[in-house]
Design an enzyme around this catalytic site. Structure first.
Site, PDB file in Angstrom:
ATOM      1  N   ASN A   8      30.699  38.955  45.571  1.00 38.85           N
ATOM      2  CA  ASN A   8      31.077  40.350  45.795  1.00 38.85           C
ATOM      3  C   ASN A   8      29.789  41.158  45.892  1.00 38.85           C
ATOM      4  O   ASN A   8      29.125  41.392  44.888  1.00 38.85           O
ATOM      5  CB  ASN A   8      31.942  40.816  44.611  1.00 38.85           C
ATOM      6  CG  ASN A   8      32.222  42.302  44.640  1.00 38.85           C
ATOM      7  OD1 ASN A   8      31.998  42.969  45.655  1.00 38.85           O
ATOM      8  ND2 ASN A   8      32.724  42.825  43.522  1.00 38.85           N
ATOM      9  N   TRP A   9      29.463  41.549  47.107  1.00 42.13           N
ATOM     10  CA  TRP A   9      28.192  42.261  47.313  1.00 42.13           C
ATOM     11  C   TRP A   9      28.264  43.719  46.878  1.00 42.13           C
ATOM     12  O   TRP A   9      27.246  44.412  46.857  1.00 42.13           O
ATOM     13  CB  TRP A   9      27.773  42.167  48.784  1.00 42.13           C
ATOM     14  CG  TRP A   9      27.117  40.866  49.150  1.00 42.13           C
ATOM     15  CD1 TRP A   9      27.168  39.693  48.440  1.00 42.13           C
ATOM     16  CD2 TRP A   9      26.302  40.607  50.289  1.00 42.13           C
ATOM     17  NE1 TRP A   9      26.435  38.725  49.083  1.00 42.13           N
ATOM     18  CE2 TRP A   9      25.893  39.259  50.221  1.00 42.13           C
ATOM     19  CE3 TRP A   9      25.885  41.378  51.379  1.00 42.13           C
ATOM     20  CZ2 TRP A   9      25.076  38.657  51.196  1.00 42.13           C
ATOM     21  CZ3 TRP A   9      25.080  40.791  52.359  1.00 42.13           C
ATOM     22  CH2 TRP A   9      24.676  39.447  52.253  1.00 42.13           C
ATOM     23  N   LYS A  10      29.466  44.221  46.613  1.00 42.88           N
ATOM     24  CA  LYS A  10      29.641  45.631  46.241  1.00 42.88           C
ATOM     25  C   LYS A  10      28.969  46.528  47.304  1.00 42.88           C
ATOM     26  O   LYS A  10      28.960  46.159  48.474  1.00 42.88           O
ATOM     27  CB  LYS A  10      29.104  45.882  44.832  1.00 42.88           C
ATOM     28  CG  LYS A  10      29.673  44.879  43.829  1.00 42.88           C
ATOM     29  CD  LYS A  10      29.432  45.229  42.395  1.00 42.88           C
ATOM     30  CE  LYS A  10      30.048  44.153  41.514  1.00 42.88           C
ATOM     31  NZ  LYS A  10      29.987  44.483  40.090  1.00 42.88           N
ATOM     32  N   GLU A  95      35.795  48.447  39.142  1.00 42.57           N
ATOM     33  CA  GLU A  95      35.071  49.628  39.643  1.00 42.57           C
ATOM     34  C   GLU A  95      36.007  50.520  40.460  1.00 42.57           C
ATOM     35  O   GLU A  95      35.853  51.749  40.455  1.00 42.57           O
ATOM     36  CB  GLU A  95      33.831  49.181  40.431  1.00 42.57           C
ATOM     37  CG  GLU A  95      32.760  48.650  39.475  1.00 42.57           C
ATOM     38  CD  GLU A  95      31.832  47.598  40.040  1.00 42.57           C
ATOM     39  OE1 GLU A  95      31.789  47.415  41.267  1.00 42.57           O
ATOM     40  OE2 GLU A  95      31.149  46.938  39.226  1.00 42.57           O
ATOM     41  N   GLU A 163      37.982  39.496  34.964  1.00 42.28           N
ATOM     42  CA  GLU A 163      36.645  40.066  34.815  1.00 42.28           C
ATOM     43  C   GLU A 163      36.657  41.058  33.657  1.00 42.28           C
ATOM     44  O   GLU A 163      37.058  42.224  33.838  1.00 42.28           O
ATOM     45  CB  GLU A 163      36.233  40.803  36.094  1.00 42.28           C
ATOM     46  CG  GLU A 163      36.151  39.916  37.308  1.00 42.28           C
ATOM     47  CD  GLU A 163      35.230  40.511  38.356  1.00 42.28           C
ATOM     48  OE1 GLU A 163      34.243  39.863  38.710  1.00 42.28           O
ATOM     49  OE2 GLU A 163      35.503  41.639  38.813  1.00 42.28           O
ATOM     50  N   GLY A 229      28.897  38.861  41.254  1.00 48.34           N
ATOM     51  CA  GLY A 229      28.323  40.084  41.818  1.00 48.34           C
ATOM     52  C   GLY A 229      26.844  39.908  42.111  1.00 48.34           C
ATOM     53  O   GLY A 229      26.451  39.354  43.138  1.00 48.34           O
ATOM     54  N   GLY A 230      26.011  40.353  41.184  1.00 49.69           N
ATOM     55  CA  GLY A 230      24.565  40.383  41.402  1.00 49.69           C
ATOM     56  C   GLY A 230      23.977  39.065  41.885  1.00 49.69           C
ATOM     57  O   GLY A 230      23.103  39.050  42.765  1.00 49.69           O
TER      58      GLY A 230
HETATM   59  P1  PGA Z   1      28.337  40.719  38.157  1.00 53.87           P
HETATM   60  O1  PGA Z   1      29.619  41.392  38.885  1.00 53.87           O
HETATM   61  O2  PGA Z   1      28.357  39.248  38.504  1.00 53.87           O
HETATM   62  O3  PGA Z   1      27.159  41.431  38.754  1.00 53.87           O
HETATM   63  O4  PGA Z   1      28.500  40.949  36.701  1.00 53.87           O
HETATM   64  C1  PGA Z   1      30.839  40.706  38.973  1.00 53.87           C
HETATM   65  C2  PGA Z   1      31.870  41.539  39.675  1.00 53.87           C
HETATM   66  O5  PGA Z   1      31.940  42.753  39.427  1.00 53.87           O
HETATM   67  O6  PGA Z   1      32.647  41.046  40.508  1.00 53.87           O
END
Ligand code: PGA
Length: 248
Positions: A8-10, A95, A163, A229-230
């Site tokens: 998930n690149w957000k 989010e 999550e 994510g990151g």
């Molecule tokens: P993160 O994010 O791996 O940066 O903690 C996960 C996500 O929000 O899907």
């Protein structure tokens, strides 16, 4: 059940990031993986990501509107995502729930929209730190499943991502025992709600999955993959996370 590792690149990624996807494609195309890999870039890169993937991994989006079209300035429908080459869409990420006020009913409507468009919905749930400290995590996640997962969910059209909100982007994770317990709980709620179909739905863990903890998390019982994510932004990190899957 084939595990799924989803990135998930957000709100990250410009055209200059597409090289990461080319590197991912090169690495994955050389294998015949026993798992599924998905990248969810920002929607601006969706079509170019599909080209870069060249079938070596799937591409998805991070949100959709519940309706197929209309006077909704700035919104994007599931049909539009499908038309751009997406095969998955994340719905109900914490989010979105926190920053856009999305509630379980909104998330369920978006999951239904994903199915209508032929996309697999990745439905996110997870408790806050206060809720976990209060001993309420199981109830919160069970209620989120009841409210966010429409009837008709199957292994083909739905993935659950557990999550914990306090683990996202923080470097903190639940213990392996806590992850195992929660995934077992989620499975039992899915089976209660969906019957036999609930047994096949993949349950991803998400929240600070990194190359150095991926292997121990991904190989826990009832963990059907990860939402990352990151550590999905650089192909090298994401490939290290994927390498945490035991060969099967
Ligand atoms: P993160 O994010 O791996 O940066 O903690 C996960 C996500 O929000 O899907």
């Amino acid at each position: 059940m084939r595990p799924l590792v989803a990135g998930n690149w957000k709100m990250n990624g410009l055209a200059s990031s597409l090289g990461e996807l080319s590197r991912l494609k090169e690495a994955l195309a050389a294998r015949a993986p026993a798992y599924d890999v998905l990248v969810c870039p920002p929607v601006t890169l969706l079509a170019r990501a599909v080209d870069a993937a060249a079938g070596a991994f799937a591409v998805g989006a991070q949100d959709c509107h519940a309706l197929p079209g209309g006077a909704y300035t700035g919104d994007i429908s599931a049909e539009m995502l499908r038309d751009s080459g997406a095969s998955f869409v994340i719905v109900g990420h914490s989010e979105r729930r926190q920053l856009h006020g999305e509630r379980d009913g909104d998330v369920a409507a978006k999951a239904g929209a994903a199915w209508r468009a032929g996309l697999t919905a990745i439905i996110c749930i997870g408790e806050s730190e206060a809720q976990r400290d209060a001993g309420d995590a199981n109830r919160v996640c069970g209620d989120q499943i009841d409210g966010s997962v429409p009837e008709g969910a199957t292994a083909a059209n739905t993935v659950i991502a557990y999550e914990p909100v306090w683990a996202i982007g923080t470097g903190k994770t639940p213990t392996l025992t806590e992850i195992t317990a929660m995934h077992g709980h989620i499975r039992s709620v899915l089976v209660r709600r969906l019957g036999e179909a609930g047994r096949g739905v993949r349950i991803l863990y998400g929240g600070s999955v990194k190359p150095d903890n991926a292997s121990e998390i991904l190989n826990l019982p009832e963990v059907g993959g990860a939402l990352v994510g990151g550590a999905s932004l650089k192909a090298s990190d994401f490939l290290s996370v994927i390498a945490g899957l035991s060969p099967s």
